[in-house]
Write a protein that holds these residues in place. Structure first.
Motif, PDB file in Angstrom:
ATOM      1  N   PRO A   1       0.804  -1.233   0.000  1.00 29.87           N
ATOM      2  CA  PRO A   1       0.000   0.000   0.000  1.00 29.87           C
ATOM      3  C   PRO A   1       0.835   1.280   0.000  1.00 29.87           C
ATOM      4  N   PRO A   2       1.861   1.421   0.884  1.00 30.93           N
ATOM      5  CA  PRO A   2       2.677   2.640   0.787  1.00 30.93           C
ATOM      6  C   PRO A   2       3.463   2.721  -0.517  1.00 30.93           C
ATOM      7  N   PHE A   3       3.857   1.563  -1.047  1.00 23.37           N
ATOM      8  CA  PHE A   3       4.547   1.551  -2.339  1.00 23.37           C
ATOM      9  C   PHE A   3       3.641   2.093  -3.441  1.00 23.37           C
ATOM     10  N   LEU A   4       2.398   1.664  -3.449  1.00 15.88           N
ATOM     11  CA  LEU A   4       1.451   2.150  -4.453  1.00 15.88           C
ATOM     12  C   LEU A   4       1.263   3.664  -4.354  1.00 15.88           C
ATOM     13  N   LYS A   5       1.192   4.167  -3.141  1.00 14.74           N
ATOM     14  CA  LYS A   5       1.005   5.608  -2.946  1.00 14.74           C
ATOM     15  C   LYS A   5       2.206   6.390  -3.452  1.00 14.74           C
ATOM     16  N   GLU A   6       3.406   5.951  -3.067  1.00 20.23           N
ATOM     17  CA  GLU A   6       4.618   6.651  -3.486  1.00 20.23           C
ATOM     18  C   GLU A   6       4.842   6.502  -4.988  1.00 20.23           C
ATOM     19  N   CYS A   7       4.568   5.306  -5.499  1.00 22.38           N
ATOM     20  CA  CYS A   7       4.749   5.061  -6.928  1.00 22.38           C
ATOM     21  C   CYS A   7       3.775   5.909  -7.750  1.00 22.38           C
ATOM     22  N   SER A   8       2.586   6.131  -7.229  1.00 27.15           N
ATOM     23  CA  SER A   8       1.615   6.989  -7.915  1.00 27.15           C
ATOM     24  C   SER A   8       2.169   8.394  -8.085  1.00 27.15           C
ATOM     25  N   ASN A   9       2.791   8.911  -7.034  1.00 29.27           N
ATOM     26  CA  ASN A   9       3.366  10.257  -7.110  1.00 29.27           C
ATOM     27  C   ASN A   9       4.494  10.326  -8.135  1.00 29.27           C
TER      28      ASN A   9
END
Length: 343
Positions: free
Chosen positions: A175-183
């Motif tokens: 989940p944090p990876f998805l958030k950071e990767c989105s940015n």
């Protein structure tokens, strides 16, 4: 539902796979012992099978070949009692994949079908089957279906050697990876918005990531994208590039990174932009994209899940930047016109 919802749903779906696939595998007799193995699928399903072929060769048998349904049907005509065909169709509606199941059955092969839809046409013609718990994904470009297929296949392979896969840390990181990767992918979109061609390169299992990444970008954005083995790309492919293009390299080992760094250095000197998706845990490069990857220490092949997510997100955000509806794709209804689906 929007594709972005399916992309962000992937941690939850992978949790379901971990819970629901092992009980299904317990009822599947061992695969070890066949003389030949055929991994058959098309599109995203083919890419998922190609991604795990190296691990299959290592843990089950080196006599394994990944192929497309029509090639499989046309090249095999003699009954093969000691062969196993593993056939994947996420929707279960691909005409030629259904035909491949029926062809393998006629040749007396053992046939195991994987699909996300228990009521699909392919499930109806299959005796041994594994139902991938993906849930509805009612769009052409498959995202959660790909990663769920990857994890299901990894669990299937490991089960043949009675190995248990603990991915609790990997799932916690997602989940944090998805958030950071989105940015990161949103920022990258400003660079990709002006390109007219993308080249994606990878080696070994990540050649399949390159293929799937190219498919997602083409499906969602209508952009010409090509995928090659990195070594093959070095043999003449760069002559077709120009500063209006972009090059991605995918690496997972120090050796792969060294080759990619050489390629990216040359392209940079030529004024051709690009970057490295570097999954290697021990070495970095000046050209690495600033991505902190989930922990895949328990099984290196888990990076197949991590590596595709930047392409899924970039394809979505780039489509939005181009005012394209990614769910519809460039030519709506193309599958029906090409008659590749039963529904």
């Amino acid at each position: 539902m929007s594709i972005i919802n399916y992309i962000l749903e992937q941690p939850h779906i992978l949790q379901r796979v971990i819970r629901e696939i092992p009980p299904q595998l317990a009822s599947i007799p061992d695969l070890i012992g066949s003389e030949n193995y055929f991994l058959i699928g098309s599109g995203t399903s083919f890419n998922a099978l190609a991604a795990v072929e190296p691990l299959w060769a290592e843990m089950i048998s080196p006599f394994v070949k990944t192929g497309h349904p029509l090639s499989f049907i046309s090249s095999l005509k003699v009954p093969s009692l000691k062969s196993t065909a593993l056939i994947l169709s996420q929707t279960g509606a691909s005409k030629t994949t259904i035909q491949a199941v029926e062809h393998a059955q006629r040749l007396k092969m053992r046939v195991i079908t994987l699909t996300a839809d228990p009521d699909s046409p392919i499930a109806q013609v299959s005796s041994e089957k594994i139902i991938i718990p993906v849930g509805p994904e009612t769009v052409g470009p498959k995202t959660k279906g790909y990663t769920a297929s990857i994890l299901t296949l990894l669990l299937l392979i490991l089960a043949q050697r009675k190995k248990y896969l603990d991915i609790s840390q990997f799932l916690a990181d997602l989940p944090p990876f998805l958030k950071e990767c989105s940015n990161i992918c949103k920022s990258l979109t400003s660079r990709l918005a002006s390109v007219n061609f993308i080249l994606i390169m990878g080696q070994r299992r990540h050649l399949a990531t390159a293929l799937e990444g190219s498919l997602k970008l083409t499906e969602m954005c209508g952009l010409p994208v090509a995928a090659f083995d990195t070594e093959e790309a070095f043999h003449g492919r760069f002559h077709g590039l120009n500063p209006q293009n972009y090059a991605f390299f995918i690496t997972s080992t120090a050796e792969e990174l060294e080759l990619a760094n050489t390629g990216m250095s040359v392209l940079s000197e030529l004024g051709i932009p690009g970057g490295i998706l570097n999954l290697c845990p021990t070495k970095t490069s000046f050209f690495d994209l600033p991505i902190l990857w989930p922990n895949s220490a328990t099984l290196p092949e888990l990076d197949l899940i991590s590596a595709i997510i930047p392409f899924q997100l970039s394809a979505y955000y780039l489509a939005k930047a181009k005012n394209i509806i990614p769910e519809n794709m460039k030519y709506p209804g193309l599958s029906q016109k090409l008659q590749i689906k039963t529904r």
